[in-house]
Design an enzyme around this catalytic site. Structure first.
Site, short mmCIF file in Angstrom:
data_model
loop_
_atom_site.label_atom_id
_atom_site.label_comp_id
_atom_site.label_asym_id
_atom_site.label_seq_id
_atom_site.Cartn_x
_atom_site.Cartn_y
_atom_site.Cartn_z
CG ASN A 151 7.60 -80.66 -18.36
OD1 ASN A 151 7.14 -81.02 -19.45
ND2 ASN A 151 7.40 -79.47 -17.86
CE LYS B 104 5.74 -85.03 -20.99
NZ LYS B 104 6.46 -83.74 -20.97
NE ARG C 26 11.73 -81.66 -19.63
CZ ARG C 26 11.05 -80.54 -19.84
NH1 ARG C 26 11.16 -79.54 -18.99
NH2 ARG C 26 10.25 -80.43 -20.88
N GLY D 299 9.33 -80.67 -32.46
CA GLY D 299 8.77 -79.43 -31.94
C GLY D 299 7.26 -79.39 -31.98
CD GLU E 273 9.37 -72.67 -25.19
OE1 GLU E 273 9.41 -73.65 -24.43
OE2 GLU E 273 8.33 -71.98 -25.31
CB SER F 291 -9.65 -124.79 15.56
OG SER F 291 -10.50 -123.90 16.22
CG ASN G 66 -6.62 -123.88 -4.08
OD1 ASN G 66 -5.64 -123.97 -3.34
ND2 ASN G 66 -6.81 -122.86 -4.88
C1 UD1 Z 1 5.87 -76.32 -24.06
C2 UD1 Z 1 5.89 -74.89 -24.58
C3 UD1 Z 1 6.17 -73.95 -23.40
C4 UD1 Z 1 5.13 -74.15 -22.34
C5 UD1 Z 1 5.03 -75.59 -21.93
C6 UD1 Z 1 3.82 -75.76 -21.04
C7 UD1 Z 1 6.71 -74.99 -26.87
C8 UD1 Z 1 7.88 -74.77 -27.76
N1 UD1 Z 1 6.92 -74.74 -25.58
O1 UD1 Z 1 7.16 -76.58 -23.57
O2 UD1 Z 1 6.16 -72.60 -23.84
O3 UD1 Z 1 5.44 -73.32 -21.22
O4 UD1 Z 1 4.86 -76.44 -23.07
O5 UD1 Z 1 3.68 -77.06 -20.56
O6 UD1 Z 1 5.65 -75.32 -27.34
N2 UD1 Z 1 5.11 -82.65 -28.44
C9 UD1 Z 1 4.81 -83.16 -29.67
N3 UD1 Z 1 5.78 -83.15 -30.64
C10 UD1 Z 1 7.02 -82.66 -30.41
C11 UD1 Z 1 7.30 -82.12 -29.14
C12 UD1 Z 1 6.32 -82.11 -28.17
O7 UD1 Z 1 3.69 -83.62 -29.91
O8 UD1 Z 1 7.82 -82.70 -31.33
C13 UD1 Z 1 4.06 -82.67 -27.39
C14 UD1 Z 1 4.50 -83.42 -26.16
O9 UD1 Z 1 4.12 -84.78 -26.23
C15 UD1 Z 1 3.75 -82.69 -25.06
C16 UD1 Z 1 3.59 -81.27 -25.59
O10 UD1 Z 1 3.80 -81.35 -26.99
O11 UD1 Z 1 2.48 -83.25 -24.85
C17 UD1 Z 1 4.58 -80.30 -24.96
O12 UD1 Z 1 5.88 -80.77 -25.24
P1 UD1 Z 1 7.09 -80.55 -24.23
O13 UD1 Z 1 8.31 -81.05 -24.88
O14 UD1 Z 1 6.75 -81.03 -22.90
O15 UD1 Z 1 7.14 -78.95 -24.24
P2 UD1 Z 1 7.68 -78.03 -23.10
O16 UD1 Z 1 9.15 -77.99 -23.13
O17 UD1 Z 1 7.03 -78.38 -21.83
CA CA Z 2 5.70 -79.98 -21.14
#
Ligand code: UD1
Ligand code: CA
Length: 482
Positions: free
Chosen positions: A234, A26, A19, A84, A161, A411, A392
């Protein structure tokens, strides 16, 4: 303390952050002059855990390198192709084999949580003896976040979610912050049971909550009182909101330390800057990077300082400066441009429309107007007249100009480097100084002025200029004659 209360921190930093629509991941976008993940690592370190594990995947090398620079002791773990947050934690746990303490999970994109919030969460978790304690927040607009679904007696049942929520669930305004304390063993056990059958086809960490609840291992939630600090980044809108929230916090911190900030809304202070009491920051001032400002200095309005050092009681007005040193009592601006390795000595002055680069201006010396000073050494109590230019660059290399103590230049001088002006020397107006000037000499390079009387009337007859010149001469002759 028993070994069961040992603390490990997992920082999730493997996501792309679609996003953001960005070339860079990010979590490497910055607020307050530091990448998002840098803030998270700082907070993690402040808890003094036995281990910090950072999970990477997207732009793996760049992220790993930045993380290692920001927090040298951390363990980097790679997430595989299964997406995930649950999969990310599973990967991290491979680096925590045999660990049976508490695992704090932080998201690399939730940068503003304060350590006391996390300390309290860990305390709640330990006194409750539950398998997980999660941090939640009540917000007006829960869009984009996981919703916390509670049962009739207010126990947390599960997290759903946004993309998997029914309309009724989506209306819930208590959100999952994405920060949890787990007991390591039940976390490990339940993660293995999480699938990817959801709207995003991801292995959700959030699904562990429902599984722990079903297994009756205890689920607790703690609602934060500071929802603004718990919000994730995000997209670019949330990035700017997080930046503003952090800046407000930083400004308040320095105000309590004795700094006057006239307009907090337009004053931006990086978390790495250091300010002394009785500094005054005027509106629209940016204090960035490793800038240090000493007591009594006044900076702004409309000024940007990046990695600068400002001495006591110095004054900097409407100026752009990077890697510059402004010593005690010196004044800079309005409309000055200080570039790398510019130094304005004690009580020195760099005035209006003056650019200084890789140059040192000695104690009490002044470059007040319309000048370019590059690769130059200026001694003490020098005054350069308006329009001083150090030439320079000869198209091939840069050369130095050396100006001694107590030099006064006329000047509109050009100093063609390499050139040296001796102590106490003076130069005439309009001089182009190509040769060294000995101490105490007056250097003139402009031919004496010649006036050709009557030139305009003779060569431009009938023009307005000729008419007024003729009249002025007539009047002068009449006065001389009487
Ligand atoms: C996640 C939560 C959501 C919460 C929100 C808060 C889950 C499924 N959902 O959603 O409930 O309200 O955070 O900010 O956990 N990341 C990884 N590996 C991945 C995917 C993500 O390391 O495969 C890391 C991302 O870099 C980030 C964090 O996990 O730092 C959250 O990932 P993001 O995709 O932003 O999750 P949200 O959709 O915001
Ligand atoms: Ca997030």
């Amino acid at each position: 303390m028993t070994s069961s209360t040992e603390l490990a921190v997992i920082v999730l930093a493997a996501g792309q952050g679609t996003r953001m629509r960005s070339r860079i991941p990010k979590i490497l976008h910055a607020v307050g002059g530091r990448p998002l993940v840098g803030h998270v690592l700082d907070t993690a370190a402040s808890l003094d855990p036995s281990r910090i594990v950072v999970v990477v995947r997207h732009e793996r090398d760049l992220v790993a390198e930045t993380v290692t620079e920001l927090a040298p002791g951390v363990v980097i773990v790679d997430q595989d192709e299964i997406p995930g947050t649950g999969r990310a934690v599973e990967a991290a746990l491979t680096a925590l084999e045999g660990f049976v303490g508490d695992v704090l999970v932080l998201s690399g994109d939730v940068p503003l949580l304060e350590s006391h919030t996390l300390t309290e969460l860990i305390e709640t978790h330990r006194s409750g003896g539950t398998a997980v304690t999660l941090l939640t927040a009540r917000v007006d607009d829960p869009r984009g976040y996981g919703r916390v679904i509670r049962d009739d007696v207010d126990g947390v049942r599960r997290i759903v979610e946004q993309k998997d929520a029914t309309a009724e669930e989506a209306a819930v305004t208590e959100i999952n912050v994405g920060v949890y304390v787990f007991q390591a063993t039940p976390l490990r056990d339940q993660l293995g049971r999480v699938g990817t059958a959801n709207a995003q086809g991801e292995k959700y960490l959030t699904d562990v909550v429902a599984l722990l609840r079903e297994a009756e291992l205890g689920v607790a939630a703690s609602v934060t009182g500071d929802a603004a600090a718990a919000l994730g980044v995000n997209d670019r809108i949330q990035l700017s909101e997080a930046g503003r929230t952090l800046n407000a916090r930083t400004v308040r911190y320095w105000q309590r330390e004795g700094v006057t900030v006239i307009d907090p809304a337009t004053t931006w202070i990086d978390v790495t800057a250091v300010l002394a009491p009785d500094v005054t920051l005027l509106p629209n001032t940016h204090v960035r990077g490793a800038t240090v400002i000493a007591a009594g200095a006044t900076v702004g309005p409309d000024t940007s300082l990046v990695d600068c050092e400002v001495g006591e009681d110095a004054t900097i007005t409407r100026t752009d400066a990077t890697l510059a040193v402004v010593e005690a009592g010196a004044t800079v601006g309005p409309f000055a441009y200080l570039r790398a390795n510019a130094r304005v000595g004690v009580n020195g002055k760099v005035g209006t429309f003056v650019e200084v680069k890789n140059s040192s201006i000695g104690e009490g010396s002044k470059v007040p107007h319309l000048s370019y000073i590059g690769d130059t050494e200026i001694g003490r109590h020098v005054n350069l007249g308006a329009g001083a230019i150090t030439a320079n660059y000869d198209d091939i290399t840069k050369h130095r100009t050396v100006i001694g103590d107590e030099v006064h230049s006329g000047s509109h001088n050009v100093f063609v480097a390499p050139v040296t002006i001796g102590d106490g020397a003076k130069t005439g107006a309009g001089a182009v100084i190509r040769k060294d000037v000995p101490a105490g000499a007056l250097a003139l390079s402009v031919a004496p002025q010649r006036n050709i009387e009557g030139w305009v009337e003779k060569n431009r007859p009938g023009t307005g200029a000729a008419d007024v010149a003729a009249r002025a001469r007539g009047e002068q002759e009449a006065r001389d004659g009487s």
